[in-house]
Design an enzyme around this catalytic site. Structure first.
Site, PDB file in Angstrom:
ATOM      1  N   PHE A 192      65.616   9.242  -3.558  1.00 47.93           N
ATOM      2  CA  PHE A 192      66.857   8.885  -4.342  1.00 47.93           C
ATOM      3  C   PHE A 192      67.060   7.436  -4.295  1.00 47.93           C
ATOM      4  O   PHE A 192      67.407   6.657  -5.340  1.00 47.93           O
ATOM      5  CB  PHE A 192      68.255   9.807  -3.787  1.00 47.93           C
ATOM      6  N   ASP A 193      67.092   6.872  -3.280  1.00 49.81           N
ATOM      7  CA  ASP A 193      67.177   5.375  -3.005  1.00 49.81           C
ATOM      8  C   ASP A 193      66.124   4.573  -3.974  1.00 49.81           C
ATOM      9  O   ASP A 193      66.776   3.679  -4.668  1.00 49.81           O
ATOM     10  CB  ASP A 193      67.034   5.005  -1.524  1.00 49.81           C
TER      11      ASP A 193
END
Length: 407
Positions: free
Chosen positions: A200-201
Site C-alpha cells: 500500500f505504501d
C-alpha cells in the site's frame, strides 16, 4: 485560506475539537504492546505537538483482545478513537481510517514505535504549512541512525533499489512505517490504490510521484523491533507482485495520471522576466563612469562657482561632463566603437543632459528659495542627490538608444 493558513485546500474542523493531525495506528493482534505504545504516543503529542490532535487505532480483524484494549484506551485518553475492520490488511485499515478522518493532515506509524517520536513534528510540519503533499521517514539517509539486523538492512536496500530501477522511484525509503499525507491529497490518491496489504505504501508513493506531488523526507532514528511478526518472505513476494501490477498499469496507461496531475499536481513555476543581455556588466561599468563623471562635475562646479555663480557653474560643469560621460559610456559601457551613429548617441546624451540640468537647476532653485544663503556643503549635498536621480535617467535613455541599436 484555511484556519491553518494552508493555501492549497480548505480544511474543516473535525469532530474531535478541530484536530489538525490524525495519527492512525494499524494493529493486528497487538493486545500486549498496544497500551504502552498508545500512552507513550499520547504523552508525546500532548507535550510536544502544538496543534490539536487525535489518535485512531485501526484494528484490522484482530482475533485476540486487541479491540478491547483499544476501546479501553479510547475511554481513558482524550482524543483517542477506535475503528474496527472485519477484514485483515494493513493497507485496507489505513485507507479506511484516513478516508473517514476529518483532520487536514493524516499520518500513520507502526504500533511498536520503532521510529523516534521526535521526528513526528518535522514530518508533518511541511504538510500543515502547505509546502509539501506527502512526508515519509527514511532510514536510508546519511544522517539517519538505524539499529537493525544485517538481513533486514540488505532486504530494505535491495527493495528500494529495485523500486528505483523498475518504477523510477525517486523517494529513498518506501517501507518505513512512519508517513503522513494531506487529507485533500489522500482523497485523490486513495481510490486509485489497489493494494490492501504491505505494498500500500509503495503504491501510494509511486502514484504521488507520478502526479507531480512533493514528497518530503525526514531522516529518522529507528530501532528494529525484535518481536516483529512480519513474514518477510511472504511480504517480499507480495511486493514483487504489486510492483508488476503497478508497472503494467503505468505502461499501458490504465491509470489516469494526466487527470491526477491536473487535479493534485502543483502548477508549473512562472519564470521571472529574463535579465537583459549584458545588463549586470553594463550597470557596473555605468556606475564607474558615473562616479568619475560626478567627481569631475563637482570639481568643475567648485572651481567655477566663485567666478560664475551657482547656476552658470552648474550649467558649465554639467555640459562638459555630459559630453565626456556619453563618449565614455558609448565605448566602455555599451561597447560601441567608430563614428557610426555617434551624432545620434551624443544627441541622446544631450537630451539626458537637459533633463539632468532641469533636475539639478530645479533643486538649486528650491534650495535657494528655502535658504537665502545655503552653506556650500548643503549645496553640494543637494546637487549630489539630484545627480543620482539624473544618473538613473541617463542610464535608461542611453541604454535604450545604444544597447538596442547595437543589437
Amino acid at each position: 485560506m484555511s484556519v491553518l493558513g494552508v493555501p492549497r485546500a480548505a480544511v474543516q474542523a473535525g469532530p474531535t475539537a478541530g484536530a489538525v493531525l490524525d495519527v492512525v495506528i494499524p494493529v493486528y493482534n497487538e493486545e500486549t504492546d498496544l497500551g504502552p505504545c498508545v500512552r507513550r504516543l499520547h504523552a508525546h503529542l500532548s507535550e510536544h505537538f502544538p496543534y490539536p490532535f487525535q489518535i485512531t487505532i485501526a484494528d484490522n480483524a484482530s482475533v485476540d483482545g486487541t479491540l478491547a484494549v483499544a476501546e479501553a484506551l479510547a475511554a481513558e485518553l482524550p482524543g483517542v478513537g477506535v475503528r474496527h475492520l472485519d477484514t485483515k490488511g494493513r493497507g485496507r485499515a489505513l485507507s479506511a481510517a484516513w478516508s473517514a478522518s476529518s483532520a487536514p493532515v493524516l499520518a500513520y506509524m507502526d504500533v511498536d514505535l520503532s521510529t523516534d517520536l521526535a521526528a513526528l513534528l518535522p514530518l508533518v510540519a511541511p504538510l500543515i504549512s502547505g509546502h509539501s503533499d506527502l512526508a515519509i521517514g527514511t532510514r536510508l539517509a546519511r544522517t539517519s541512525r538505524v539499529v537493525r539486523g544485517a538481513r533486514r538492512e540488505v532486504i530494505s536496500r535491495a527493495y528500494n533499489l529495485l523500486l528505483r530501477g523498475a518504477l523510477a522511484a525517486r523517494f529513498s525509503d518506501a517501507q518505513c512505517g512512519f508517513k503522513a499525507i494531506r487529507a485533500d491529497v489522500a482523497g485523490g490518491l486513495l481510490p486509485l490504490v489497489q493494494d490492501t496489504g504491505w505494498f500500500f505504501d509503495t503504491e501510494l508513493l509511486v502514484l504521488a510521484q507520478r502526479a507531480g506531488l512533493r514528497i518530503h523526507e525526514v531522516p529518522v532514528d529507528w530501532v528494529d523491533d525484535p518481536d516483529s511478526r512480519v513474514d518477510i518472505v511472504a511480504t517480499a513476494l507480495a511486493d514483487l507482485r504489486g510492483m508488476g501490477r503497478l508497472g503494467r498499469a503505468l505502461l499501458t496507461g490504465a491509470l489516469p495520471l494526466t487527470e491526477l496531475r491536473a487535479q493534485l499536481g502543483r502548477a508549473p513555476l512562472t519564470a521571472p522576466p529574463p535579465v537583459p543581455v549584458g545588463l549586470p556588466r553594463q550597470l557596473v561599468r555605468f556606475a564607474v563612469v558615473g562616479a568619475a563623471s560626478t567627481l569631475a562635475y563637482l570639481l568643475l562646479f567648485v572651481v567655477t562657482r566663485g567666478a560664475l555663480g551657482a547656476q552658470p557653474a552648474n550649467l558649465l560643469a554639467l555640459l562638459v561632463t555630459a559630453v565626456a560621460n556619453t563618449a565614455a559610456n558609448r565605448r566602455l559601457t555599451f561597447g560601441i566603437t567608430g563614428r557610426r551613429h555617434a551624432g545620434r548617441h551624443h544627441a541622446q546624451g544631450l537630451l539626458a543632459f537637459a533633463l539632468g540640468l532641469a533636475l539639478t537647476s530645479g533643486s538649486l532653485a528650491v534650495l535657494h528659495a528655502v535658504a537665502a544663503v545655503p552653506t556650500r556643503p548643503v549645496e553640494l549635498a543637494v546637487l549630489v542627490a539630484a545627480n543620482l536621480a539624473a544618473t538613473v535617467l541617463r542610464f535608461v535613455l542611453l541604454r535604450l538608444g545604444m544597447h538596442h541599436r547595437r543589437g
